[in-house]
Design an enzyme around this catalytic site. Structure first.
Site, PDB file in Angstrom:
ATOM      1  N   GLY A   1     -13.586  -8.566  10.134  1.00 20.34           N
ATOM      2  CA  GLY A   1     -13.364  -7.583   9.096  1.00 20.34           C
ATOM      3  C   GLY A   1     -14.064  -7.839   7.776  1.00 20.34           C
ATOM      4  O   GLY A   1     -13.787  -7.131   6.797  1.00 20.34           O
TER       5      GLY A   1
ATOM      6  N   GLN B   1     -15.139  -1.595   1.600  1.00 19.46           N
ATOM      7  CA  GLN B   1     -14.031  -0.929   0.886  1.00 19.46           C
ATOM      8  C   GLN B   1     -14.018  -1.330  -0.582  1.00 19.46           C
ATOM      9  O   GLN B   1     -13.656  -0.533  -1.448  1.00 19.46           O
ATOM     10  CB  GLN B   1     -12.682  -1.213   1.559  1.00 19.46           C
TER      11      GLN B   1
ATOM     12  N   LYS C   1       0.814  -1.219   0.000  1.00 15.60           N
ATOM     13  CA  LYS C   1       0.000   0.000   0.000  1.00 15.60           C
ATOM     14  C   LYS C   1       0.848   1.271   0.000  1.00 15.60           C
ATOM     15  O   LYS C   1       0.451   2.278  -0.587  1.00 15.60           O
ATOM     16  CB  LYS C   1      -0.979  -0.019   1.176  1.00 15.60           C
TER      17      LYS C   1
ATOM     18  N   ALA D   1      -0.342   1.640  14.638  1.00  9.55           N
ATOM     19  CA  ALA D   1      -0.008   2.911  13.994  1.00  9.55           C
ATOM     20  C   ALA D   1       0.691   2.667  12.658  1.00  9.55           C
ATOM     21  O   ALA D   1       1.411   3.537  12.170  1.00  9.55           O
ATOM     22  CB  ALA D   1       0.865   3.759  14.914  1.00  9.55           C
TER      23      ALA D   1
ATOM     24  N   ASN E   1      -0.246   2.298  20.284  1.00  4.69           N
ATOM     25  CA  ASN E   1       0.730   1.489  19.569  1.00  4.69           C
ATOM     26  C   ASN E   1       1.844   1.068  20.511  1.00  4.69           C
ATOM     27  O   ASN E   1       2.134   1.749  21.505  1.00  4.69           O
ATOM     28  CB  ASN E   1       1.320   2.290  18.397  1.00  4.69           C
TER      29      ASN E   1
ATOM     30  N   GLY F   1       0.365   0.907   8.491  1.00  6.97           N
ATOM     31  CA  GLY F   1      -0.384   1.250   7.292  1.00  6.97           C
ATOM     32  C   GLY F   1      -1.880   1.057   7.414  1.00  6.97           C
ATOM     33  O   GLY F   1      -2.659   1.852   6.883  1.00  6.97           O
TER      34      GLY F   1
END
Length: 280
Positions: free
Chosen positions: A244, A251, A68, A130, A153, A132
Site C-alpha cells: 500500500g 492519497q 474516519k 466492507a 466480506n 471503512g
C-alpha cells in the site's frame, strides 16, 4: 507557517509527515506537518485542541484509523465522494467551516493505473472487506470503469449494504457491481484489493487462492511487515503482489493539492519512501 498534521490512534508509525515534508520541498511550499495521537472517543476534542493550540494557523489534517467516520460526522461540508463513503481522511479548516474529503480511492486508483501500470477499465476487480477502508475506495474504483466489481466480506449483509449504496454510481458507469461472502467468491479477477484488517492483525488471507489467475495484480492496503504475508501468498499463486505504499503517497498528494493548490510529484517520493521502508 501553516500547520497540518495526521490524527490517529496509533499514529507514531505514520509516514505522512515525511511524505508531506518531501512534497513541500519539491513544490516550494512552506508548511509544518506533524503527528497527533488522539484518545479513543476524543476525536472532536482533538481537532478542537489542534486548532486552538495553533492560534488559528492550523489549516487541515489527515485522519487515519479509527477516526474516519468521526471525521465525516464532524465535517460541515462534504465532497460527493466523502458523502458516498461516509468516511473522511482529509479535513480542511476554512472560513465557512470544516470541509471533509476522502482521497483514499483516488490514491489506490492512481497507484494501480499509474505506478503499477495496470488498467482497471474493462477488467474484473475484487475488493475484500466492507468496512471503512472499502467504503473509502469503492466509489473511485467504480468510476475507473471495471467490467465487474465484487465486494466480498465475511458478513455478507455489510457487503450488500455497501453495494446498494453505490448501485446508482455503478449503473452510471456501466459496472456490474456485486456483493458476495468471502468464502463463496466466484471466478477469478484481474485486480484484487485487500481492504480487510487481516494483514494488520497478522491473520491469514481471508479468501481462497482460486480468485487469482496468473498475472493478477494483488494489492494490500498495508505496507512493510504487515503486508508481507499477503504478498507472499499472492506471489506463491502466480499473482503480482503490491503493497500500500503507492496508495499512501497518492492519497497524500490528493490531500496536498486540496490544501495547497499544487499537485506534487509522486513517482520520486514513492521511490524514496520504498527505499527507506525496505532498508529497515
Amino acid at each position: 507557517m501553516d500547520l497540518y498534521c495526521v490524527m490517529g490512534n496509533p499514529v507514531e508509525h505514520s509516514r505522512s509527515p515525511w511524505i508531506h515534508a518531501r512534497f513541500a520541498e519539491l513544490t516550494g511550499q512552506q508548511l509544518d506537518y506533524g503527528r497527533r495521537l488522539v484518545p479513543l472517543g476524543g476525536f472532536e476534542a482533538g481537532v478542537e485542541a489542534f486548532r486552538k493550540e495553533t492560534s488559528g494557523i492550523a489549516r487541515g489534517c489527515n485522519v487515519t484509523v479509527p477516526f474516519k467516520f468521526d471525521a465525516a460526522a464532524l465535517s460541515q461540508h462534504l465532497t460527493p465522494r466523502a458523502a458516498l463513503a461516509r468516511a473522511v481522511n482529509v479535513l480542511s479548516f476554512r472560513e465557512d467551516g470544516i470541509h471533509g474529503d476522502n482521497s483514499d480511492g483516488v490514491g489506490i486508483v492512481n497507484d494501480i493505473t499509474l505506478h503499477a501500470g495496470v488498467a482497471i477499465a474493462g477488467g474484473d476487480l475484487l475488493l475484500l472487506g466492507a468496512g471503512g477502508a472499502s467504503a473509502g475506495v469503492l466509489g473511485p474504483l467504480i468510476e475507473a470503469g471495471p467490467r465487474r466489481l465484487v465486494v466480498a466480506n465475511r458478513t455478507l449483509e455489510k457487503a450488500i449494504a455497501l453495494v446498494q449504496r453505490h448501485a446508482a454510481l455503478a449503473l452510471q458507469h456501466h459496472v456490474a457491481l456485486e456483493a458476495q461472502a468471502l468464502d463463496a467468491v466466484a471466478g477469478s479477477f484481474d485486480v484484487l484489493v485487500n481492504a480487510t484488517a487481516s494483514s494488520l492483525a497478522g491473520g491469514e488471507v481471508p479468501v481462497a487462492a482460486s480468485v487469482l489467475k496468473r498475472g493478477t495484480l494483488a494489492v494490500d492496503m498495508m505496507y512493510g511487515p504487515a503486508a508481507a504475508g499477503f504478498m507472499n501468498w499472492a506471489r506463491e499463486h502466480g499473482a503480482v503482489p503490491r503493497d500500500g505504499l503507492g496508495m499512501l503517497v497518492e492519497q497524500a498528494a490528493e490531500a496536498f493539492e486540496t490544501w495547497r493548490g499544487v499537485r506534487p510529484p509522486t513517482a520520486p517520493v514513492l521511490a524514496e519512501l520504498r527505499a527507506i521502508v525496505e532498508a529497515k
